[in-house]
Enzyme design. Sequence first.
Site, PDB file in Angstrom:
ATOM      1  N   ALA A 222       5.260  -1.685   8.592  1.00 17.40           N
ATOM      2  CA  ALA A 222       4.269  -2.899   9.638  1.00 17.40           C
ATOM      3  C   ALA A 222       4.994  -4.223   9.080  1.00 17.40           C
ATOM      4  CB  ALA A 222       2.400  -2.428   9.669  1.00 17.40           C
TER       5      ALA A 222
ATOM      6  N   TYR B 118      -7.797 -21.814   3.023  1.00 15.72           N
ATOM      7  CA  TYR B 118      -8.184 -22.596   4.412  1.00 15.72           C
ATOM      8  C   TYR B 118      -9.752 -22.917   4.516  1.00 15.72           C
ATOM      9  CZ  TYR B 118      -3.928 -19.942   6.161  1.00 15.72           C
ATOM     10  OH  TYR B 118      -2.656 -19.312   6.149  1.00 15.72           O
TER      11      TYR B 118
ATOM     12  N   ILE C 155       1.307  -1.304   0.228  1.00 12.37           N
ATOM     13  CA  ILE C 155       0.186  -0.322  -0.094  1.00 12.37           C
ATOM     14  C   ILE C 155       0.602   1.235  -0.314  1.00 12.37           C
ATOM     15  CG2 ILE C 155      -1.846   1.486   1.331  1.00 12.37           C
ATOM     16  CD1 ILE C 155      -2.601  -1.517   2.304  1.00 12.37           C
TER      17      ILE C 155
ATOM     18  N   LYS D  73      -0.232 -12.945  -0.117  1.00  9.31           N
ATOM     19  CA  LYS D  73      -1.127 -12.577   0.361  1.00  9.31           C
ATOM     20  C   LYS D  73      -2.307 -13.763  -0.695  1.00  9.31           C
ATOM     21  CE  LYS D  73       0.073 -10.514   3.723  1.00  9.31           C
ATOM     22  NZ  LYS D  73      -0.059  -8.453   4.042  1.00  9.31           N
TER      23      LYS D  73
ATOM     24  N   SER E 298      -1.553  -6.467  17.243  1.00 13.94           N
ATOM     25  CA  SER E 298      -0.410  -5.395  17.412  1.00 13.94           C
ATOM     26  C   SER E 298      -0.649  -4.226  16.974  1.00 13.94           C
ATOM     27  CB  SER E 298       0.602  -5.938  17.023  1.00 13.94           C
ATOM     28  OG  SER E 298       0.454  -6.371  15.491  1.00 13.94           O
ATOM     29  N   LYS E 299      -1.807  -3.864  15.521  1.00 10.19           N
ATOM     30  CA  LYS E 299      -2.845  -3.254  15.061  1.00 10.19           C
ATOM     31  C   LYS E 299      -3.455  -2.459  16.294  1.00 10.19           C
ATOM     32  CE  LYS E 299      -1.903  -1.645  11.637  1.00 10.19           C
ATOM     33  NZ  LYS E 299      -0.544  -0.868  10.962  1.00 10.19           N
TER      34      LYS E 299
ATOM     35  N   TYR F  96      -1.667 -10.383  14.702  1.00  9.18           N
ATOM     36  CA  TYR F  96      -1.332  -9.516  14.354  1.00  9.18           C
ATOM     37  C   TYR F  96      -1.954  -8.299  14.613  1.00  9.18           C
ATOM     38  CZ  TYR F  96      -2.684  -6.074   9.887  1.00  9.18           C
ATOM     39  OH  TYR F  96      -2.900  -5.498   9.188  1.00  9.18           O
TER      40      TYR F  96
ATOM     41  N   LEU G  27      13.029  -2.551   4.010  1.00  2.91           N
ATOM     42  CA  LEU G  27      13.368  -3.379   3.773  1.00  2.91           C
ATOM     43  C   LEU G  27      13.751  -4.843   4.101  1.00  2.91           C
ATOM     44  CD1 LEU G  27      15.666  -1.291   0.722  1.00  2.91           C
ATOM     45  CD2 LEU G  27      12.942  -1.155   0.889  1.00  2.91           C
TER      46      LEU G  27
ATOM     47  N   THR H 237      -5.903  -1.606  10.309  1.00  5.40           N
ATOM     48  CA  THR H 237      -6.575  -2.286   9.609  1.00  5.40           C
ATOM     49  C   THR H 237      -7.706  -2.237  10.186  1.00  5.40           C
ATOM     50  OG1 THR H 237      -6.812  -4.966   9.376  1.00  5.40           O
ATOM     51  CG2 THR H 237      -5.250  -3.948  11.742  1.00  5.40           C
ATOM     52  N   ASP H 238      -9.262  -3.132   9.408  1.00  4.87           N
ATOM     53  CA  ASP H 238     -10.654  -3.577  10.112  1.00  4.87           C
ATOM     54  C   ASP H 238     -10.485  -4.790  10.710  1.00  4.87           C
ATOM     55  OD1 ASP H 238     -10.459  -5.497   8.500  1.00  4.87           O
ATOM     56  OD2 ASP H 238     -12.151  -5.674   7.809  1.00  4.87           O
ATOM     57  N   GLU H 239      -9.142  -5.367  11.495  1.00  4.88           N
ATOM     58  CA  GLU H 239      -9.262  -6.484  11.688  1.00  4.88           C
ATOM     59  C   GLU H 239      -8.735  -6.419  13.132  1.00  4.88           C
ATOM     60  OE1 GLU H 239      -6.068 -10.109  10.290  1.00  4.88           O
ATOM     61  OE2 GLU H 239      -6.374  -8.739   8.195  1.00  4.88           O
TER      62      GLU H 239
ATOM     63  N   PRO I 236      -3.816 -23.130  -2.053  1.00  5.22           N
ATOM     64  CA  PRO I 236      -4.689 -23.412  -0.887  1.00  5.22           C
ATOM     65  C   PRO I 236      -5.331 -22.664  -0.150  1.00  5.22           C
ATOM     66  CG  PRO I 236      -2.350 -22.073  -0.711  1.00  5.22           C
ATOM     67  CD  PRO I 236      -2.732 -22.709  -2.244  1.00  5.22           C
TER      68      PRO I 236
HETATM   69  P1  NAD Z   1       3.512  -4.451   3.407  1.00  7.12           P
HETATM   70  O1  NAD Z   1       3.924  -5.798   4.233  1.00  7.12           O
HETATM   71  O2  NAD Z   1       3.373  -4.732   2.061  1.00  7.12           O
HETATM   72  O3  NAD Z   1       4.154  -3.443   3.829  1.00  7.12           O
HETATM   73  C1  NAD Z   1       5.600  -3.446   4.676  1.00  7.12           C
HETATM   74  C2  NAD Z   1       6.722  -1.846   4.349  1.00  7.12           C
HETATM   75  O4  NAD Z   1       7.000  -2.160   6.108  1.00  7.12           O
HETATM   76  C3  NAD Z   1       6.903  -3.099   3.545  1.00  7.12           C
HETATM   77  O5  NAD Z   1       8.287  -2.058   2.713  1.00  7.12           O
HETATM   78  C4  NAD Z   1       8.390  -3.439   4.589  1.00  7.12           C
HETATM   79  O6  NAD Z   1       9.785  -3.533   4.351  1.00  7.12           O
HETATM   80  C5  NAD Z   1       8.371  -2.054   5.557  1.00  7.12           C
HETATM   81  N1  NAD Z   1       8.628  -1.888   7.023  1.00  7.12           N
HETATM   82  C6  NAD Z   1       8.377  -2.846   7.698  1.00  7.12           C
HETATM   83  N2  NAD Z   1       8.927  -3.552   9.453  1.00  7.12           N
HETATM   84  C7  NAD Z   1       9.416  -1.806   9.222  1.00  7.12           C
HETATM   85  C8  NAD Z   1      10.466  -1.941  10.252  1.00  7.12           C
HETATM   86  N3  NAD Z   1      10.837  -2.127  11.246  1.00  7.12           N
HETATM   87  N4  NAD Z   1      11.278  -0.329   9.873  1.00  7.12           N
HETATM   88  C9  NAD Z   1      10.790   0.466   8.595  1.00  7.12           C
HETATM   89  N5  NAD Z   1       9.733  -0.274   7.867  1.00  7.12           N
HETATM   90  C10 NAD Z   1       9.803  -1.556   8.068  1.00  7.12           C
HETATM   91  O7  NAD Z   1       2.321  -3.782   4.687  1.00  7.12           O
HETATM   92  P2  NAD Z   1       1.079  -3.266   3.596  1.00  7.12           P
HETATM   93  O8  NAD Z   1      -0.144  -4.239   2.905  1.00  7.12           O
HETATM   94  O9  NAD Z   1       1.586  -2.636   2.141  1.00  7.12           O
HETATM   95  O10 NAD Z   1       0.062  -2.428   4.654  1.00  7.12           O
HETATM   96  C11 NAD Z   1       1.013  -0.971   5.097  1.00  7.12           C
HETATM   97  C12 NAD Z   1      -0.265  -0.842   5.992  1.00  7.12           C
HETATM   98  O11 NAD Z   1      -1.789  -0.945   6.166  1.00  7.12           O
HETATM   99  C13 NAD Z   1      -0.388  -1.446   7.455  1.00  7.12           C
HETATM  100  O12 NAD Z   1       0.403  -0.916   8.510  1.00  7.12           O
HETATM  101  C14 NAD Z   1      -1.225  -2.139   7.557  1.00  7.12           C
HETATM  102  O13 NAD Z   1      -1.107  -2.656   8.712  1.00  7.12           O
HETATM  103  C15 NAD Z   1      -2.069  -1.788   6.719  1.00  7.12           C
HETATM  104  N6  NAD Z   1      -3.452  -2.233   6.062  1.00  7.12           N
HETATM  105  C16 NAD Z   1      -3.024  -3.335   4.989  1.00  7.12           C
HETATM  106  C17 NAD Z   1      -4.209  -3.817   4.996  1.00  7.12           C
HETATM  107  C18 NAD Z   1      -4.119  -5.018   3.500  1.00  7.12           C
HETATM  108  O14 NAD Z   1      -4.890  -5.441   3.175  1.00  7.12           O
HETATM  109  N7  NAD Z   1      -2.720  -5.108   2.751  1.00  7.12           N
HETATM  110  C19 NAD Z   1      -5.330  -3.806   5.416  1.00  7.12           C
HETATM  111  C20 NAD Z   1      -5.693  -2.987   5.601  1.00  7.12           C
HETATM  112  C21 NAD Z   1      -4.590  -1.449   6.774  1.00  7.12           C
END
Ligand code: NAD
Length: 349
Positions: A84, A213, A13, A195, A159-160, A156, A36, A131-133, A211
């Site tokens: 995250a 669930y 995102i 994912k 923690s969020k 997860y 990264l 997140t909605d979770e 797969p």
């Molecule tokens: P992602 O796992 O694709 O990306 C996370 C990014 O954070 C990565 O680039 C990673 O390198 C970086 N990162 C991880 N740990 C780090 C650290 N300690 N320091 C600095 N950078 C770090 O995640 P995403 O799916 O893009 O989600 C982004 C945000 O949106 C998250 O906070 C997630 O909880 C939230 N979110 C995601 C979704 C979804 O469907 N993917 C839905 C709702 C909310």
Amino acid sequence: MKKILITGGAGFIGSHVVRRFVNNYPEYQIYNLDALTYAGNLENIVDIESAPNYTFVKGDIVDAGFIDALFTEHQFDGVLHLAAESHVDRSITDPLSFVKTNVIGTVNLLNAAKMIWKDNMQGKRFYHISTDEVYGSLGAEGLFTETTAYDPNSPYSASKASSDHFVRAYGETYDFPYVLTNCSNNYGPFHFPEKLIPLFINNIIQNKPLPVYGDGKYTRDWLFVEDHAVAIDLVFHNGVNHDTYNIGGFNEWQNIDLVKLLCKIMDEKLGRTTGTSEKLIAYVKDRPGHDLRYAIDASKINKELGWKPSVTFEQGLEKTVNWYLANETWLKNITSGEYATYYEKQYAN
Ligand code: NAD
């Protein structure tokens, strides 16, 4: 010129948000901070890496000294926090990493922003993306609203939820300027193939099992990632201070129906006979603590900020499939690393 820090901008995102801000706001100086990890990939934002208003910073939000120094040096006006650990399955095997990045990392950012903004919070904004979770699981009826009580079930989501509470608490305790959003499942280009949707696209291409669930009846609300980026832009600029908005696609799907729709699209795209990909569906042992249903009531952001999704699920899914088929090198590069080992371990049985 405004200085904006976006964390996690090399992830799924975050890369869409960074691209949108760099392209749409040339008057902003955008800093992308990312550690990264396995989920961060600079290939996701290669198109904007030489933009004059963009700087990449490699660093870990868990390192408080580094974060304080970064904020002191750059004096950011705004923060969009997306970094995250984001994968539920990984949180079940390694909860502590989720506490470190999602909870401690968030508090480090809050402290650093509070430190540099303490004398003047006017015009400053910390935007926490969640997140909605955090709301736990719904039965067959009802929707999550902004006032639904938190009831997280996975490490997860716990923690969020914790990080969301810290953000609100800083608002209450220090009058810290924040906005917060809770969004449903995203899908689209640059999604890491652990994912569901990109995993299945990749497996269908490679004729590998899909797969699913349990009995496949889990229900999720899906949102095209570029629509999430538009919502994030709106909330960052127009959201009310200390307020929360739910973001969702008005688009609930049982996993098994989603997988069948995806199989149908993939059969068409790959020129395979209808029904070929569906034969790859393989039911696997359920994930512990698996939430039955998530569904978001996104009417507040719709009414107050005029946001709604721009594409239907069928349109978004087709765009996504087209992108993965046109970017097989991206997919090959990302699946050849650590992820390949993780995947084999996760789905060995
Ligand atoms: P992602 O796992 O694709 O990306 C996370 C990014 O954070 C990565 O680039 C990673 O390198 C970086 N990162 C991880 N740990 C780090 C650290 N300690 N320091 C600095 N950078 C770090 O995640 P995403 O799916 O893009 O989600 C982004 C945000 O949106 C998250 O906070 C997630 O909880 C939230 N979110 C995601 C979704 C979804 O469907 N993917 C839905 C709702 C909310």
